[in-house]
Design an enzyme around this catalytic site. Structure first.
Site, PDB file in Angstrom:
ATOM      1  N   TYR A 154       0.711  -1.341  -0.004  1.00 15.48           N
ATOM      2  CA  TYR A 154      -0.132  -0.151   0.152  1.00 15.48           C
ATOM      3  C   TYR A 154       0.777   1.219  -0.162  1.00 15.48           C
ATOM      4  CZ  TYR A 154      -3.853   2.915   1.804  1.00 15.48           C
ATOM      5  OH  TYR A 154      -4.777   3.937   2.005  1.00 15.48           O
ATOM      6  N   LYS A 158       0.741   4.070  -2.706  1.00 20.57           N
ATOM      7  CA  LYS A 158       0.362   5.582  -2.590  1.00 20.57           C
ATOM      8  C   LYS A 158       1.715   6.457  -3.041  1.00 20.57           C
ATOM      9  CE  LYS A 158      -3.827   5.027  -1.169  1.00 20.57           C
ATOM     10  NZ  LYS A 158      -4.623   5.217  -2.051  1.00 20.57           N
TER      11      LYS A 158
HETATM   12  P1  NAP Z   1     -13.427   2.106   1.731  1.00 17.76           P
HETATM   13  O1  NAP Z   1     -14.304   2.369   2.694  1.00 17.76           O
HETATM   14  O2  NAP Z   1     -12.765   0.690   1.817  1.00 17.76           O
HETATM   15  O3  NAP Z   1     -14.015   2.536   0.142  1.00 17.76           O
HETATM   16  C1  NAP Z   1     -13.291   2.050  -0.903  1.00 17.76           C
HETATM   17  C2  NAP Z   1     -14.312   1.834  -2.008  1.00 17.76           C
HETATM   18  O4  NAP Z   1     -13.536   1.442  -3.120  1.00 17.76           O
HETATM   19  C3  NAP Z   1     -15.082   0.528  -1.742  1.00 17.76           C
HETATM   20  O5  NAP Z   1     -16.631   0.933  -1.894  1.00 17.76           O
HETATM   21  C4  NAP Z   1     -14.577  -0.714  -2.572  1.00 17.76           C
HETATM   22  O6  NAP Z   1     -15.534  -1.242  -2.985  1.00 17.76           O
HETATM   23  C5  NAP Z   1     -14.031   0.116  -3.690  1.00 17.76           C
HETATM   24  N1  NAP Z   1     -13.190  -0.449  -4.517  1.00 17.76           N
HETATM   25  C6  NAP Z   1     -12.260  -1.227  -4.108  1.00 17.76           C
HETATM   26  N2  NAP Z   1     -11.733  -1.907  -5.160  1.00 17.76           N
HETATM   27  C7  NAP Z   1     -12.104  -1.396  -6.417  1.00 17.76           C
HETATM   28  C8  NAP Z   1     -11.984  -1.673  -7.632  1.00 17.76           C
HETATM   29  N3  NAP Z   1     -11.042  -2.551  -8.035  1.00 17.76           N
HETATM   30  N4  NAP Z   1     -12.858  -1.092  -8.661  1.00 17.76           N
HETATM   31  C9  NAP Z   1     -13.590   0.265  -8.163  1.00 17.76           C
HETATM   32  N5  NAP Z   1     -13.928   0.374  -7.077  1.00 17.76           N
HETATM   33  C10 NAP Z   1     -13.244  -0.249  -5.949  1.00 17.76           C
HETATM   34  O7  NAP Z   1     -12.019   2.943   1.676  1.00 17.76           O
HETATM   35  P2  NAP Z   1     -11.860   4.710   2.156  1.00 17.76           P
HETATM   36  O8  NAP Z   1     -11.229   4.535   3.458  1.00 17.76           O
HETATM   37  O9  NAP Z   1     -13.109   5.285   1.813  1.00 17.76           O
HETATM   38  O10 NAP Z   1     -10.636   4.921   1.183  1.00 17.76           O
HETATM   39  C11 NAP Z   1     -10.813   5.830   0.099  1.00 17.76           C
HETATM   40  C12 NAP Z   1      -9.561   5.898  -0.563  1.00 17.76           C
HETATM   41  O11 NAP Z   1      -8.619   6.840   0.426  1.00 17.76           O
HETATM   42  C13 NAP Z   1      -8.481   4.988  -0.843  1.00 17.76           C
HETATM   43  O12 NAP Z   1      -7.861   5.053  -2.037  1.00 17.76           O
HETATM   44  C14 NAP Z   1      -7.675   4.880   0.401  1.00 17.76           C
HETATM   45  O13 NAP Z   1      -6.393   4.146   0.032  1.00 17.76           O
HETATM   46  C15 NAP Z   1      -7.491   6.384   0.751  1.00 17.76           C
HETATM   47  N6  NAP Z   1      -7.323   6.512   2.027  1.00 17.76           N
HETATM   48  C16 NAP Z   1      -7.950   6.177   3.058  1.00 17.76           C
HETATM   49  C17 NAP Z   1      -7.695   6.531   4.377  1.00 17.76           C
HETATM   50  C18 NAP Z   1      -8.412   6.173   5.581  1.00 17.76           C
HETATM   51  O14 NAP Z   1      -7.956   6.392   6.799  1.00 17.76           O
HETATM   52  N7  NAP Z   1      -9.642   5.698   5.594  1.00 17.76           N
HETATM   53  C19 NAP Z   1      -6.346   7.121   4.647  1.00 17.76           C
HETATM   54  C20 NAP Z   1      -5.473   7.442   3.508  1.00 17.76           C
HETATM   55  C21 NAP Z   1      -5.817   7.172   2.086  1.00 17.76           C
HETATM   56  P3  NAP Z   1     -15.697  -2.725  -2.165  1.00 17.76           P
HETATM   57  O15 NAP Z   1     -16.536  -2.199  -0.975  1.00 17.76           O
HETATM   58  O16 NAP Z   1     -16.750  -3.426  -3.164  1.00 17.76           O
HETATM   59  O17 NAP Z   1     -14.481  -3.218  -2.082  1.00 17.76           O
END
Ligand code: NAP
Length: 252
Positions: A154, A158
């Site tokens: 990851y 990133k």
């Molecule tokens: P999340 O709640 O897990 O949501 C991610 C979404 O992306 C889910 O709906 C997932 O669908 C979808 N997804 C996964 N694989 C996919 C694919 N191949 N094609 C299309 N959609 C796909 O994550 P989040 O926390 O909102 O994170 C959103 C972004 O922010 C990500 O890039 C993550 O790495 C980044 N981020 C998050 C955090 C944090 O603390 N939350 C921190 C830094 C960066 P499914 O449910 O069907 O898998």
């Protein structure tokens, strides 16, 4: 409100979490939003919420790591919404493990969704942006780009997105396309909840522990990220490009 009136936006991974927050915010600023996620059904809740606020949205099922699916989805958005003005590459997954236990599949899946997915979506969308000489791309990086135990895959993805962002800013700038990245810290979503459970921790305790280490003494919420992205895709940020904005409550 309303500064994105008439703009067409794609937010990947917007069925829930940060992506849903971004989709709702861009819609409330006036954009027509394509809610894209793996499962089309799962996108309907975000679409319903946008419509209930008087906004316009469509739901599209698409795996961002699949070139044909991306091509079809982006073309459909361009047709329905008369082009693609804004792309937020937000879809993401984690497959955490220490290096010696990390499988090839864990590595490939994370690279495919974050890096290849952002590449495929950007490549498909830039065609419409270049035609109009107008576009905004925002990639979701992470504080993990700076290194995080258990996240070699990851973290590499990133960090890779930061180089990708800077390169697209150079290549697409002459076409009036701004490309930036937002690097969130701890944001309260299903992703962080699942991380807590995987570590055998209660998600509420996990959040409290994180909040205690963060200078602003709270974890983030999707709206914290959506607010910054709303600025980056607005014309107020028209001279901001190639930047990585950390949105992490002051964490180092
Ligand atoms: P999340 O709640 O897990 O949501 C991610 C979404 O992306 C889910 O709906 C997932 O669908 C979808 N997804 C996964 N694989 C996919 C694919 N191949 N094609 C299309 N959609 C796909 O994550 P989040 O926390 O909102 O994170 C959103 C972004 O922010 C990500 O890039 C993550 O790495 C980044 N981020 C998050 C955090 C944090 O603390 N939350 C921190 C830094 C960066 P499914 O449910 O069907 O898998």
């Amino acid at each position: 409100m309303g500064n994105l009136q008439g703009r067409s936006a794609i937010v990947t991974g917007s069925a829930r979490g940060i992506g849903a927050g971004i989709a709702k915010r861009l819609a409330s600023d006036g954009a027509k939003v394509a809610v894209i996620d793996l499962n089309q059904e799962a996108c309907l809740e975000t679409v319903r919420e946008i419509e209930a606020q008087g906004g316009t949205a469509i739901a599209l099922g698409c795996d961002v790591s699949n070139a044909d699916q991306v091509q079809t989805a982006v073309a459909k958005v361009a047709e329905e919404f008369d082009g693609v003005d804004i792309l937020v590459n937000n879809a993401g997954i984690t497959r955490d493990n220490l290096l010696f236990k990390m499988t090839e599949d864990d590595w490939d899946m994370v690279m495919n969704v974050h890096l290849k997915g952002s590449f495929l979506c950007s490549r498909a969308a830039q065609k419409y942006m270049v035609e109009k000489k107008y576009g905004k791309i925002v990639n979701l990086s992470s504080v993990s780009a700076l290194g995080n135990r258990g996240q070699a895959n990851y973290s590499a993805a990133k960090a890779g997105l930061q180089g990708f962002t800077r390169t697209l800013a150079i290549e697409l700038g002459p076409f009036n396309i701004n490309v930036n990245a937002v690097a969130p810290g701890f944001i309260d979503t299903e992703m962080t909840r699942q991380t807590a459970l995987r570590m055998g921790l209660d998600p509420e305790d996990f959040k409290k522990g994180a909040a205690a280490r963060i200078p602003l003494r709270r974890v983030g919420v999707p709206a914290d990220i959506a607010n910054v992205i709303a600025f980056l895709v607005s014309d107020d940020a028209s001279y901001v490009s190639g930047q990585i904005i950390y949105v992490n409550g002051g964490e180092r």
